[in-house]
Scaffold this motif. Structure first.
Motif, PDB file in Angstrom:
ATOM      1  N   ALA A  65      -0.957  12.381  -2.619  1.00 37.56           N
ATOM      2  CA  ALA A  65      -2.592  12.319  -2.456  1.00 37.56           C
ATOM      3  C   ALA A  65      -3.053  10.985  -2.331  1.00 37.56           C
ATOM      4  O   ALA A  65      -4.404  10.878  -2.545  1.00 37.56           O
ATOM      5  CB  ALA A  65      -2.905  13.145  -4.437  1.00 37.56           C
ATOM      6  N   THR A  66      -2.356  10.163  -1.564  1.00 40.83           N
ATOM      7  CA  THR A  66      -2.813   8.790  -0.688  1.00 40.83           C
ATOM      8  C   THR A  66      -2.939   8.590   0.735  1.00 40.83           C
ATOM      9  O   THR A  66      -1.818   9.299   1.107  1.00 40.83           O
ATOM     10  CB  THR A  66      -2.314   7.908  -1.380  1.00 40.83           C
ATOM     11  OG1 THR A  66      -1.372   8.032  -1.239  1.00 40.83           O
ATOM     12  CG2 THR A  66      -2.994   7.758  -3.593  1.00 40.83           C
ATOM     13  N   VAL A  67      -4.237   8.108   1.392  1.00 36.91           N
ATOM     14  CA  VAL A  67      -3.651   7.217   2.527  1.00 36.91           C
ATOM     15  C   VAL A  67      -2.784   6.434   2.532  1.00 36.91           C
ATOM     16  O   VAL A  67      -3.089   5.525   1.928  1.00 36.91           O
ATOM     17  CB  VAL A  67      -4.758   7.797   3.506  1.00 36.91           C
ATOM     18  CG1 VAL A  67      -4.608   7.602   4.820  1.00 36.91           C
ATOM     19  CG2 VAL A  67      -5.107   9.354   3.315  1.00 36.91           C
ATOM     20  N   ARG A  68      -1.846   5.742   3.342  1.00 34.54           N
ATOM     21  CA  ARG A  68      -0.120   4.470   3.030  1.00 34.54           C
ATOM     22  C   ARG A  68      -0.471   5.002   4.144  1.00 34.54           C
ATOM     23  O   ARG A  68      -0.474   5.285   5.172  1.00 34.54           O
ATOM     24  CB  ARG A  68       0.583   4.835   2.253  1.00 34.54           C
ATOM     25  CG  ARG A  68       0.434   5.210   0.994  1.00 34.54           C
ATOM     26  CD  ARG A  68       2.123   6.485   0.735  1.00 34.54           C
ATOM     27  NE  ARG A  68       2.204   7.093   0.920  1.00 34.54           N
ATOM     28  CZ  ARG A  68       3.654   8.087   1.916  1.00 34.54           C
ATOM     29  NH1 ARG A  68       4.828   7.330   1.227  1.00 34.54           N
ATOM     30  NH2 ARG A  68       3.726   8.688   2.244  1.00 34.54           N
ATOM     31  N   ALA A  69      -0.367   2.871   4.605  1.00 32.88           N
ATOM     32  CA  ALA A  69      -0.853   3.076   5.811  1.00 32.88           C
ATOM     33  C   ALA A  69       0.180   1.057   5.681  1.00 32.88           C
ATOM     34  O   ALA A  69       0.009   0.826   5.046  1.00 32.88           O
ATOM     35  CB  ALA A  69      -1.586   2.818   6.382  1.00 32.88           C
TER      36      ALA A  69
END
Length: 150
Positions: A65-69
């Motif tokens: 449910a998250t955007v990781r970078a």
């Protein structure tokens, strides 16, 4: 100098990394040791600094449910302490590692949306001392030895 970790210590550490909340009775059963032996080993590993603490690893539901970078940062000379303080104040920054190569730091970011990530990258780029950034958004995790269901 501390004695090296034996195979049992390494197995115990592996079990604790998979589930630090596992009961000592279960750990003892899985290792074929007495519960008191496991308690003593954990205490020794903590005392020697091998185990520095216990924390929470987010599960797949939260992870998906998250955007990781990953953001590589190059900083100007003498500005590292200022940059690190600024990054430490950003809750979306989960990890900062000093690295060799073209960049000085590798920063792991976690945001709720792409828009939040975009705004965060703008904030990071505006920190005094940040010279250059390069960001890669994580599309999927293929291997993760730190999670139970990696």
């Amino acid at each position: 100098m501390e004695p090296p970790l034996d195979r049992t210590d390494q197995q115990l550490l592996s079990l604790l990394q998979a589930n630090a909340r596992e009961s000592t009775a279960t750990l003892a059963r899985r290792l074929g040791l007495a519960r008191t032996t496991v308690v003593a080993r954990i205490a020794r590993l903590e005392r020697e600094g091998v185990v520095a603490g216990y924390g929470v690893r987010l599960g797949r539901r939260m992870d998906s449910a998250t955007v990781r970078a990953w953001c590589s940062l190059s900083v100007l000379p003498q500005t590292a302490p200022t940059v690190l303080r600024a990054l430490a104040e950003m809750p979306e920054v989960e990890e900062v590692s000093a690295v060799s190569g073209q960049f000085d730091y590798l920063v792991f970011l976690r945001c709720a949306t792409h828009e939040q990530l975009d705004a965060l990258l703008d904030r990071i780029g505006q920190v005094d001392g940040v010279h250059q950034t390069q960001t890669s958004i994580v599309l999927s995790r293929k291997i993760d030895r730190r999670s139970l269901s990696g």
